[in-house]
Design a protein around this motif. Structure first.
Motif, PDB file in Angstrom:
ATOM      1  N   PHE A 155      -4.412  -9.023  16.182  1.00 23.90           N
ATOM      2  CA  PHE A 155      -5.416  -7.998  16.126  1.00 23.90           C
ATOM      3  C   PHE A 155      -4.631  -6.792  16.045  1.00 23.90           C
ATOM      4  O   PHE A 155      -4.786  -5.886  15.194  1.00 23.90           O
ATOM      5  N   ILE A 156      -3.691  -6.317  16.059  1.00 22.45           N
ATOM      6  CA  ILE A 156      -3.057  -5.210  15.672  1.00 22.45           C
ATOM      7  C   ILE A 156      -2.438  -5.368  14.693  1.00 22.45           C
ATOM      8  O   ILE A 156      -2.797  -3.844  13.551  1.00 22.45           O
ATOM      9  N   LYS A 157      -2.254  -6.160  14.121  1.00 17.66           N
ATOM     10  CA  LYS A 157      -2.056  -6.278  12.125  1.00 17.66           C
ATOM     11  C   LYS A 157      -3.891  -6.033  11.677  1.00 17.66           C
ATOM     12  O   LYS A 157      -3.835  -5.640  10.531  1.00 17.66           O
ATOM     13  N   GLN A 158      -4.294  -6.283  12.117  1.00 16.77           N
ATOM     14  CA  GLN A 158      -6.035  -5.729  12.164  1.00 16.77           C
ATOM     15  C   GLN A 158      -5.720  -4.895  11.015  1.00 16.77           C
ATOM     16  O   GLN A 158      -6.927  -4.217  10.703  1.00 16.77           O
ATOM     17  N   LEU A 159      -5.104  -3.683  12.665  1.00 19.58           N
ATOM     18  CA  LEU A 159      -6.063  -2.669  12.966  1.00 19.58           C
ATOM     19  C   LEU A 159      -5.043  -1.191  12.384  1.00 19.58           C
ATOM     20  O   LEU A 159      -5.716  -0.485  12.503  1.00 19.58           O
ATOM     21  N   LYS A 160      -3.635  -2.562  11.700  1.00 21.75           N
ATOM     22  CA  LYS A 160      -3.067  -1.373  10.993  1.00 21.75           C
ATOM     23  C   LYS A 160      -3.387  -1.196   9.201  1.00 21.75           C
ATOM     24  O   LYS A 160      -3.318   0.156   9.099  1.00 21.75           O
ATOM     25  N   VAL A 161      -5.125  -2.182   9.017  1.00 20.44           N
ATOM     26  CA  VAL A 161      -5.205  -2.060   7.680  1.00 20.44           C
ATOM     27  C   VAL A 161      -6.287  -0.634   7.609  1.00 20.44           C
ATOM     28  O   VAL A 161      -7.548  -0.397   6.311  1.00 20.44           O
ATOM     29  N   LEU A 162      -7.229  -0.989   8.556  1.00 20.99           N
ATOM     30  CA  LEU A 162      -7.879   0.226   8.717  1.00 20.99           C
ATOM     31  C   LEU A 162      -8.318   1.493   8.391  1.00 20.99           C
ATOM     32  O   LEU A 162      -6.540   1.649   7.759  1.00 20.99           O
ATOM     33  N   ASP A 163      -9.018   2.583   7.658  1.00 22.35           N
ATOM     34  CA  ASP A 163      -8.753   3.017   8.053  1.00 22.35           C
ATOM     35  C   ASP A 163      -9.307   4.913   8.440  1.00 22.35           C
ATOM     36  O   ASP A 163     -10.476   4.820   8.382  1.00 22.35           O
ATOM     37  N   PRO A 164      -9.062   4.962   9.180  1.00 23.48           N
ATOM     38  CA  PRO A 164      -7.545   5.651   9.499  1.00 23.48           C
ATOM     39  C   PRO A 164      -6.953   3.836  10.644  1.00 23.48           C
ATOM     40  O   PRO A 164      -7.504   3.137  11.566  1.00 23.48           O
ATOM     41  N   PRO A 165      -5.811   4.062  10.731  1.00 19.82           N
ATOM     42  CA  PRO A 165      -4.682   2.669  11.496  1.00 19.82           C
ATOM     43  C   PRO A 165      -4.954   2.652  12.748  1.00 19.82           C
ATOM     44  O   PRO A 165      -5.095   4.319  13.507  1.00 19.82           O
ATOM     45  N   LEU A 166      -5.513   2.223  12.808  1.00 23.33           N
ATOM     46  CA  LEU A 166      -5.727   2.149  15.032  1.00 23.33           C
ATOM     47  C   LEU A 166      -4.534   1.237  16.063  1.00 23.33           C
ATOM     48  O   LEU A 166      -5.226   1.220  17.065  1.00 23.33           O
ATOM     49  N   ASP A 167      -3.557   1.222  15.022  1.00 27.62           N
ATOM     50  CA  ASP A 167      -3.436   0.076  15.904  1.00 27.62           C
ATOM     51  C   ASP A 167      -2.513   0.706  16.949  1.00 27.62           C
ATOM     52  O   ASP A 167      -1.914   0.169  17.920  1.00 27.62           O
TER      53      ASP A 167
END
Length: 98
Positions: A40-52
């Protein structure tokens, strides 16, 4: 050797913090949870803005509460055990719960 009560009072033992379930089922669930968390953290890193980073902060806040919950469970369990011993030693033990 010091009594358990003295060790507990002196901070030499920490039952609530030292307890870890030892069953294979728990270990398996824990591994699965860690894998889901990392994915899930990997998925959050690629969002714009990153949410990880925000997600990790929120999870850390939640994890900070667990020691308090575990302490309360330990205290409640200890008190329950003490009450059971009192009943047994007072010979007022019955098979019914009241």
């Amino acid at each position: 050797m010091k009594s358990l009560l003295l060790q507990l009072y002196g901070g030499e033992i920490f039952p609530a913090e030292q307890y870890t379930p030892k069953t294979e089922e728990y270990r398996k669930l824990r591994r699965e949870h860690c894998k889901h968390y990392e994915d899930f953290i990997k998925q959050l890193k690629v969002l714009d803005p990153p949410l990880d980073k925000r997600f990790i902060e929120i999870m850390d806040e939640q994890l900070d509460v667990f020691p308090l919950e575990i302490s309360e469970m330990f205290i409640d369990g200890f008190c329950l055990g003490a009450r059971m011993m009192i009943e047994i030693y007072q010979k007022d033990f019955t098979d019914t719960c009241e």
